[in-house]
Design a protein around this motif. Sequence first.
Motif, mmCIF file in Angstrom:
data_model
loop_
_atom_site.group_PDB
_atom_site.id
_atom_site.type_symbol
_atom_site.label_atom_id
_atom_site.label_comp_id
_atom_site.label_asym_id
_atom_site.label_seq_id
_atom_site.Cartn_x
_atom_site.Cartn_y
_atom_site.Cartn_z
ATOM 1 N N HIS A 27 57.510 87.342 30.714
ATOM 2 C CA HIS A 27 59.051 88.196 31.334
ATOM 3 C C HIS A 27 59.754 86.352 31.849
ATOM 4 C CE1 HIS A 27 58.098 91.284 29.458
ATOM 5 N NE2 HIS A 27 57.142 92.124 29.783
ATOM 6 N N CYS A 80 66.291 89.838 31.163
ATOM 7 C CA CYS A 80 65.209 88.923 31.315
ATOM 8 C C CYS A 80 65.337 87.795 29.592
ATOM 9 C CB CYS A 80 63.945 89.973 29.901
ATOM 10 S SG CYS A 80 62.367 89.018 30.183
ATOM 11 N N GLU A 91 63.023 85.489 28.255
ATOM 12 C CA GLU A 91 62.103 84.903 27.561
ATOM 13 C C GLU A 91 61.941 86.146 26.998
ATOM 14 O OE1 GLU A 91 59.906 81.965 28.347
ATOM 15 O OE2 GLU A 91 59.142 82.236 26.545
ATOM 16 N N CYS A 122 60.440 88.443 24.386
ATOM 17 C CA CYS A 122 59.065 88.780 24.306
ATOM 18 C C CYS A 122 58.943 90.390 24.030
ATOM 19 C CB CYS A 122 58.999 89.744 25.990
ATOM 20 S SG CYS A 122 60.594 90.422 26.158
ATOM 21 N N HIS A 156 63.163 92.695 23.539
ATOM 22 C CA HIS A 156 63.606 91.771 24.681
ATOM 23 C C HIS A 156 65.058 91.629 24.811
ATOM 24 C CE1 HIS A 156 64.206 88.210 26.456
ATOM 25 N NE2 HIS A 156 65.127 87.726 25.715
ATOM 26 N N MET A 168 65.911 94.453 27.648
ATOM 27 C CA MET A 168 65.423 94.637 28.738
ATOM 28 C C MET A 168 66.490 93.806 29.696
ATOM 29 S SD MET A 168 61.887 92.889 29.471
ATOM 30 C CE MET A 168 60.782 92.732 31.330
HETATM 31 CU CU LIG Z 1 60.887 90.804 28.520
#
Ligand SMILES: [Cu+2]
Length: 313
Positions: free
Chosen positions: A144, A179, A181, A183, A187, A190
């Motif tokens: 992340h 977040c 990245e 994921c 995602h 997040m």
């Molecule tokens: Cu993430």
Amino acid sequence: MKMPLAFLPEQASTLARDVDMLYLFLIGVSMFFTILIGGLIIYFVIRYRRRSDADRPAPLHGNKLLEVVWTTIPLVLVMIMFFWGAAVFYKQFRPPADAMEILVTGKQWMWKMQHPSGRSEINDLHVPLGRPVKLTMTSEDVIHSFYIPAFRAKMDVVPGRYTSLWFEPTKEGSFHLFCAEYCGAEHSLMKGWVHVLPEDEYEEWARGEDPDLAELTPVEAGERLFTELGCLACHNPASGTMGPDMTGLYMSNVELDDGRTVVADEEYIRQSILEPMAKVTKGYQPIMPTYRGQLDETQLMQIIAYIRSLGTE
Ligand SMILES: [Cu+2]
Ligand code: HEC
């Protein structure tokens, strides 16, 4: 002086301005040369176009002055970029020694934070105004990335290792946390908020709503785990032990039985707990069992916090 930077997020940390000035310099230089070169191309296309089939311009074999100029100017510019960028980079990656440490674990798809007071929270991060904060971060599953645009702070959060990020908030209020990245499926959900509170309000918040129900600090939780998991059976200097003393272990040089020497940092302590056979301390038998699967990342960070609290060499 406050600059109206409507196309950039709000500046809310001591680093935000430094990052933005560098960014604007890079954009400025790029725009200047894009326009200059684009303009020259158009000008030359028209100025030197072929006027008749019999056009035979005099061949050119070089121009020393021109070569020197177009080598020196870019060299000076990229050196400015390099040293300026390195200065900002150093500032960004060296947390001040007195920074308050908050533990962060990322997992699909949420952020868990634990404060030095013991209070935990999910997807919200309360921090005090005007005090440096260092996040020590790891992931339970995939990579992340912890990103607070208003602080210009971003760092990957990687399973199996510790990364850190620091900032000093300069503005009260709530700021986005993402977040950054990709994921997995959720995602985009997040995310959360960083709440910057005046110092005294933060202290009050960190104590929790009901002081009688106060949670254990990371160090206390780690100490309790150390007893509950039976580490003390072997790591107990008081009763003639089978394992090394943890006092003064953190950041000391450890001699291994294969002759190597390693520094007992967070990664080493973590590996000692999960893969005790990987690096066996010189003078000891490889009898320590692995604790892989018995501890989650937050608990591992708590045990490390406890071992760190036993002193540095
Ligand atoms: Cu993430
Ligand atoms: C059965 C005995 C035993 C138990 C239980 C045990 N250890 Fe160990 N531990 C050892 C021995 C022996 C070593 C040294 C040899 C090695 O590096 O594997 C060691 C090494 C370590 C080291 C590296 C220390 C250094 O000086 O390099 C750490 C950190 C550590 N243990 C933490 C723990 C923690 C945390 C627990 C409980 C979760 C635990 N140990 C449980 C026996 C044990």
